[in-house]
Design an enzyme around this catalytic site. Structure first.
Site, short mmCIF file in Angstrom:
data_model
loop_
_atom_site.label_atom_id
_atom_site.label_comp_id
_atom_site.label_asym_id
_atom_site.label_seq_id
_atom_site.Cartn_x
_atom_site.Cartn_y
_atom_site.Cartn_z
N THR A 52 21.54 16.66 -5.90
CA THR A 52 22.24 17.48 -4.56
C THR A 52 23.52 16.26 -3.64
O THR A 52 22.16 15.30 -3.63
CB THR A 52 21.25 18.37 -4.27
OG1 THR A 52 20.48 19.15 -5.54
CG2 THR A 52 21.75 18.54 -3.23
N ASP A 68 26.38 20.74 -1.27
CA ASP A 68 27.34 20.27 -2.15
C ASP A 68 26.43 21.93 -3.22
O ASP A 68 25.83 23.03 -2.85
CB ASP A 68 26.94 19.90 -2.83
CG ASP A 68 26.03 18.98 -4.32
OD1 ASP A 68 25.28 19.19 -3.62
OD2 ASP A 68 26.40 19.10 -5.30
N ARG A 70 27.04 22.61 -6.42
CA ARG A 70 26.01 22.30 -8.82
C ARG A 70 24.73 22.40 -8.55
O ARG A 70 24.25 21.52 -7.40
CB ARG A 70 26.71 21.11 -8.31
CG ARG A 70 26.35 20.03 -10.00
CD ARG A 70 27.32 19.61 -9.92
NE ARG A 70 28.57 18.95 -10.52
CZ ARG A 70 29.40 18.09 -11.15
NH1 ARG A 70 28.91 17.15 -10.84
NH2 ARG A 70 30.64 18.86 -11.06
N LYS A 84 22.89 25.98 -1.50
CA LYS A 84 21.62 25.31 -1.61
C LYS A 84 20.99 25.83 -0.07
O LYS A 84 20.16 24.54 0.45
CB LYS A 84 21.53 24.09 -2.19
CG LYS A 84 22.16 23.74 -3.75
CD LYS A 84 22.56 22.62 -3.11
CE LYS A 84 23.06 22.99 -5.52
NZ LYS A 84 23.01 21.27 -5.59
N GLY A 98 16.29 18.94 -5.14
CA GLY A 98 15.63 18.92 -6.04
C GLY A 98 15.11 20.05 -7.56
O GLY A 98 16.00 20.62 -7.37
N SER A 180 20.05 13.03 -4.11
CA SER A 180 20.85 12.08 -5.50
C SER A 180 21.90 11.17 -5.06
O SER A 180 22.60 10.38 -5.05
CB SER A 180 20.69 12.07 -6.59
OG SER A 180 22.01 14.03 -6.30
N ASP A 217 28.69 11.09 -6.58
CA ASP A 217 27.65 11.52 -6.80
C ASP A 217 27.99 12.15 -8.26
O ASP A 217 28.54 13.65 -7.97
CB ASP A 217 26.61 11.89 -6.47
CG ASP A 217 25.26 12.26 -6.96
OD1 ASP A 217 24.26 11.68 -8.38
OD2 ASP A 217 24.31 13.34 -7.27
N SER A 220 25.99 16.28 -7.87
CA SER A 220 26.83 16.89 -7.15
C SER A 220 28.26 16.94 -7.29
O SER A 220 28.55 16.12 -8.06
CB SER A 220 26.70 16.22 -6.10
OG SER A 220 25.63 16.05 -5.03
#
Length: 350
Positions: A52, A68, A70, A84, A98, A180, A217, A220
């Protein structure tokens, strides 16, 4: 050096020096145990990998949150357009990174508590109140709730922005990142942030930070969601940028004929073949005391001796009447009105 040698000479040779002196250090006692368990086929627990990028920045008149879209399950992208940014109150929102279930449950729980607090006090909730509830809940579970949060809001003290870690520790900064992809997003913030930004400058900075996380990342991706909170309320900006949208789509979509996916095995169990065990229990009615001794007496069948003792004796015949040895006939009455047999004879005599 002489003192250290003398102390070592006085200690028993079997005890390690660091243990005898009470010094700390690494402990590898469980290494052999883990090797034995691994040889027996016991897999060691693995750390859950989550992906994330969530950010927040304070501008001149409020707060801008970004995330994001995903959602991953291991190495599989299971949702390309999830949300999110979670609702806490009209003036308080929270980004979650998380485990999806943990972030959803934690924010929903705190949101209900904040609403009860608002009804009890009659005042708009403060961001610090939501922060206290969140960090107490996470600290209570000692990090076992996988929820890393970015909390932003606008209250009587103005705009505020916080980060909440899974163990309950918090930070208050003018710009924050979590997840992340937080390192890539933080690089953009540290290079481009400035005080007293306008709302458009803050939105552009948040968009660039989320795009940096998406591009650098693997956890993400998807699109960019943003939310603006100020004294006038909140503005949800959904799918502001969709950089990885599919460019080719087949006209008319895809249709697969029946039988494309082969069924390897199939079993059918009718309900009539399943064993059914029906048990009935009687609960005491209102104002009735459930007596365990009486219940056991009802369940146990009476013995023949007890039946003979409690059997009532036959009543003697009335005085002046002989006992009837045959069947006693009683007058019949009609079910749907009319005169009975005795009433008809009385009517004929009249």
């Amino acid at each position: 050096l002489f003192l250290a040698v003398s102390a070592a000479a006085m200690l028993p040779s079997s005890a390690p020096l660091h243990e005898a002196l009470g010094l700390g250090g690494f402990n590898f006692d469980n290494t052999r145990r883990n090797q034995v368990l691994g040889a027996q086929g016991v897999a060691a627990p693995r750390v859950k990998k989550t992906g994330t990028t969530i950010v927040g920045v304070v501008y001149k008149d409020g707060v801008v949150l970004g995330a994001d879209t995903r959602a991953t399950e291991g190495e599989t992208v299971c949702d390309k357009n999830c949300e999110k940014i979670h609702y806490i109150a009209d003036n308080i929102w929270c980004c979650g990174a998380g485990t999806s279930a943990d972030t959803e449950a934690t924010t929903q729980l705190v949101s209900s508590q904040i609403e009860l607090h608002r009804l009890a006090t009659g005042k708009a909730p403060r961001t610090i109140t939501a922060l206290t509830m969140l960090k107490r809940k996470l600290f209570q579970y000692q990090g076992n709730i996988s929820a890393a949060l970015v909390l932003g809001g606008f209250d009587c003290n103005g705009p505020s922005l916080y980060t909440v870690y899974p163990h309950g520790s918090t930070d208050s900064l003018p710009y924050v990142t979590m997840g992340s992809g937080s390192l890539a997003a933080m690089a953009v913030f540290e290079a481009e942030y400035k005080d007293a930004m306008s709302v458009e400058e803050a939105k552009a900075l948040v968009q660039a930070a989320i795009m940096s996380g998406i591009n650098n990342d693997l956890g993400s991706g998807g699109s960019v969601d943003m939310l603006v909170i100020n004294k006038d309320g909140n503005t949800v900006l959904r799918n502001v940028v969709r950089p990885n949208e599919r460019k080719f789509r087949k006209a008319g979509g895809y249709s697969f004929p029946k039988g494309t996916a082969k069924v390897l095995t199939q079993t059918f169990t009718p309900l009539s073949s399943l064993p059914i065990d029906v048990t009935t229990t009687r609960s005491p009615a209102a104002m009735e005391v459930d007596d365990p001794a009486a219940a056991r007496a009802k369940e146990e069948p009476p013995s023949p001796r007890a039946s003979a003792e409690v059997a009532p004796s036959p009543l003697p015949p009335p005085v002046g009447l002989a006992p009837c040895a045959g069947r006693v006939r009683t007058p019949r009455t009609r079910a749907r009105g009319g005169l009975g047999l005795g009433q008809a004879e009385a009517a004929r005599e009249l």
